[in-house]
Design a protein around this motif. Structure first.
Motif, mmCIF file in Angstrom:
data_model
loop_
_atom_site.group_PDB
_atom_site.id
_atom_site.type_symbol
_atom_site.label_atom_id
_atom_site.label_comp_id
_atom_site.label_asym_id
_atom_site.label_seq_id
_atom_site.Cartn_x
_atom_site.Cartn_y
_atom_site.Cartn_z
ATOM 1 N N ASP A 68 78.263 -54.211 24.143
ATOM 2 C CA ASP A 68 78.974 -55.378 23.640
ATOM 3 C C ASP A 68 78.185 -56.671 23.821
ATOM 4 O O ASP A 68 78.222 -57.545 22.952
ATOM 5 C CB ASP A 68 80.343 -55.496 24.295
ATOM 6 C CG ASP A 68 81.304 -54.426 23.816
ATOM 7 O OD1 ASP A 68 81.059 -53.860 22.725
ATOM 8 O OD2 ASP A 68 82.297 -54.151 24.509
ATOM 9 N N LEU A 69 77.468 -56.815 24.927
ATOM 10 C CA LEU A 69 76.664 -58.026 25.106
ATOM 11 C C LEU A 69 75.562 -58.111 24.052
ATOM 12 O O LEU A 69 75.307 -59.181 23.493
ATOM 13 C CB LEU A 69 76.073 -58.093 26.508
ATOM 14 C CG LEU A 69 77.060 -58.397 27.636
ATOM 15 C CD1 LEU A 69 76.332 -58.421 28.973
ATOM 16 C CD2 LEU A 69 77.802 -59.684 27.410
ATOM 17 N N VAL A 99 75.334 -61.008 20.873
ATOM 18 C CA VAL A 99 74.139 -61.800 20.628
ATOM 19 C C VAL A 99 73.661 -61.660 19.191
ATOM 20 O O VAL A 99 73.247 -62.636 18.555
ATOM 21 C CB VAL A 99 73.015 -61.406 21.625
ATOM 22 C CG1 VAL A 99 71.690 -61.996 21.233
ATOM 23 C CG2 VAL A 99 73.404 -61.829 23.029
ATOM 24 N N THR A 100 73.740 -60.457 18.640
ATOM 25 C CA THR A 100 73.180 -60.222 17.310
ATOM 26 C C THR A 100 74.126 -60.575 16.180
ATOM 27 O O THR A 100 73.677 -60.840 15.075
ATOM 28 C CB THR A 100 72.769 -58.747 17.154
ATOM 29 O OG1 THR A 100 73.902 -57.905 17.363
ATOM 30 C CG2 THR A 100 71.657 -58.409 18.113
ATOM 31 N N THR A 118 84.305 -66.839 22.749
ATOM 32 C CA THR A 118 84.937 -66.371 21.515
ATOM 33 C C THR A 118 85.315 -64.894 21.586
ATOM 34 O O THR A 118 86.244 -64.468 20.903
ATOM 35 C CB THR A 118 84.017 -66.583 20.295
ATOM 36 O OG1 THR A 118 82.796 -65.892 20.499
ATOM 37 C CG2 THR A 118 83.763 -68.051 20.044
ATOM 38 N N ASN A 119 84.634 -64.106 22.432
ATOM 39 C CA ASN A 119 84.884 -62.671 22.501
ATOM 40 C C ASN A 119 85.699 -62.225 23.706
ATOM 41 O O ASN A 119 86.068 -61.052 23.791
ATOM 42 C CB ASN A 119 83.552 -61.906 22.500
ATOM 43 C CG ASN A 119 82.867 -62.011 21.168
ATOM 44 O OD1 ASN A 119 83.399 -61.584 20.158
ATOM 45 N ND2 ASN A 119 81.678 -62.608 21.159
ATOM 46 N N VAL A 153 79.833 -49.573 32.085
ATOM 47 C CA VAL A 153 78.407 -49.921 32.030
ATOM 48 C C VAL A 153 77.915 -49.812 30.591
ATOM 49 O O VAL A 153 77.259 -50.717 30.069
ATOM 50 C CB VAL A 153 77.575 -49.021 32.971
ATOM 51 C CG1 VAL A 153 76.096 -49.171 32.692
ATOM 52 C CG2 VAL A 153 77.874 -49.334 34.415
ATOM 53 N N TYR A 154 78.245 -48.712 29.961
ATOM 54 C CA TYR A 154 77.837 -48.501 28.570
ATOM 55 C C TYR A 154 78.449 -49.559 27.650
ATOM 56 O O TYR A 154 77.756 -50.142 26.805
ATOM 57 C CB TYR A 154 78.256 -47.093 28.118
ATOM 58 C CG TYR A 154 78.025 -46.836 26.653
ATOM 59 C CD1 TYR A 154 76.750 -46.573 26.169
ATOM 60 C CD2 TYR A 154 79.080 -46.868 25.757
ATOM 61 C CE1 TYR A 154 76.537 -46.338 24.823
ATOM 62 C CE2 TYR A 154 78.879 -46.642 24.409
ATOM 63 C CZ TYR A 154 77.609 -46.373 23.953
ATOM 64 O OH TYR A 154 77.404 -46.149 22.622
ATOM 65 N N ASP A 155 79.738 -49.834 27.808
ATOM 66 C CA ASP A 155 80.417 -50.802 26.945
ATOM 67 C C ASP A 155 79.881 -52.217 27.126
ATOM 68 O O ASP A 155 79.729 -52.963 26.155
ATOM 69 C CB ASP A 155 81.922 -50.794 27.201
ATOM 70 C CG ASP A 155 82.599 -49.546 26.670
ATOM 71 O OD1 ASP A 155 81.983 -48.833 25.841
ATOM 72 O OD2 ASP A 155 83.751 -49.276 27.086
#
Length: 180
Positions: A172-173, A177-178, A31-32, A166-168
């Motif tokens: 985003d992961l 999830v949340t 979905t993302n 790496v930060y993104d």
């Protein structure tokens, strides 16, 4: 080569633990992330999509990268490839962020060859008016400065792109999830 790229921070590995099942992660990923084979699309900036990434996911692996956007200076050169496995109630995601593309070797090879020819011709060709010379000897410091810019700027841009990716990816992961 891979070890050298890791040493100079053009390739980084990350490991993330997410409190989600494998099936839910695959659904949230789909979905993302827009489905794509990550090949070059000439008019990608004109495509309308609310998703920030494009890529694909299989049963235990995935790959994605940021979508190009119109008037966006923060385009990331990095590509994320990874695997995931479910362990009890956690999903363990191991990903590699790679900012170096193999086609850049051609660019670097041509540049290094040009600078080597220029340096050797400016040092070893004798006389006041040699028949074939790229730069006189008093331009040698300028040549070194130019070489450091032409090789250094792409390096720092790609390294920053990997660090930002790496930060993104971590952010985003966890967000996927949340969010409901």
């Amino acid at each position: 080569m891979e070890d050298f790229l890791r040493k100079i921070n053009l390739v980084q590995d990350i490991s993330i633990q997410l409190p989600i099942s494998k099936i839910d992660f695959i659904q949230k990923f789909r979905t993302n992330v827009d489905e794509s084979d990550l090949s070059f699309v000439p008019f990608e900036v004109f495509e309308s999509s609310k998703n920030e990434y494009k890529g694909n996911i299989l049963n235990n692996s995935f790959e994605f990268k940021k979508r190009r956007k119109f008037f966006n200076n923060n385009y990331s050169f990095a590509k994320v490839t990874g695997t995931f496995k479910e362990d009890h109630n956690l999903l363990i995601v191991n990903a590699e962020i790679n900012g170096f593309k193999k086609r850049m070797l051609l660019f670097l090879g041509i540049m290094i060859l040009f600078y080597l020819i220029s340096i050797f011709s400016s040092i070893f060709l004798p006389g006041e008016n040699p028949p074939f010379i790229f730069f006189p000897f008093h331009f040698f410091p300028f040549l070194l400065f130019h070489m450091s810019l032409m090789i250094g700027i792409p390096y720092f841009v790609i390294r920053r792109s990997v660090k930002r990716m790496v930060y993104d990816v971590e952010r985003d992961l966890h967000y996927w999830v949340t969010k409901n």
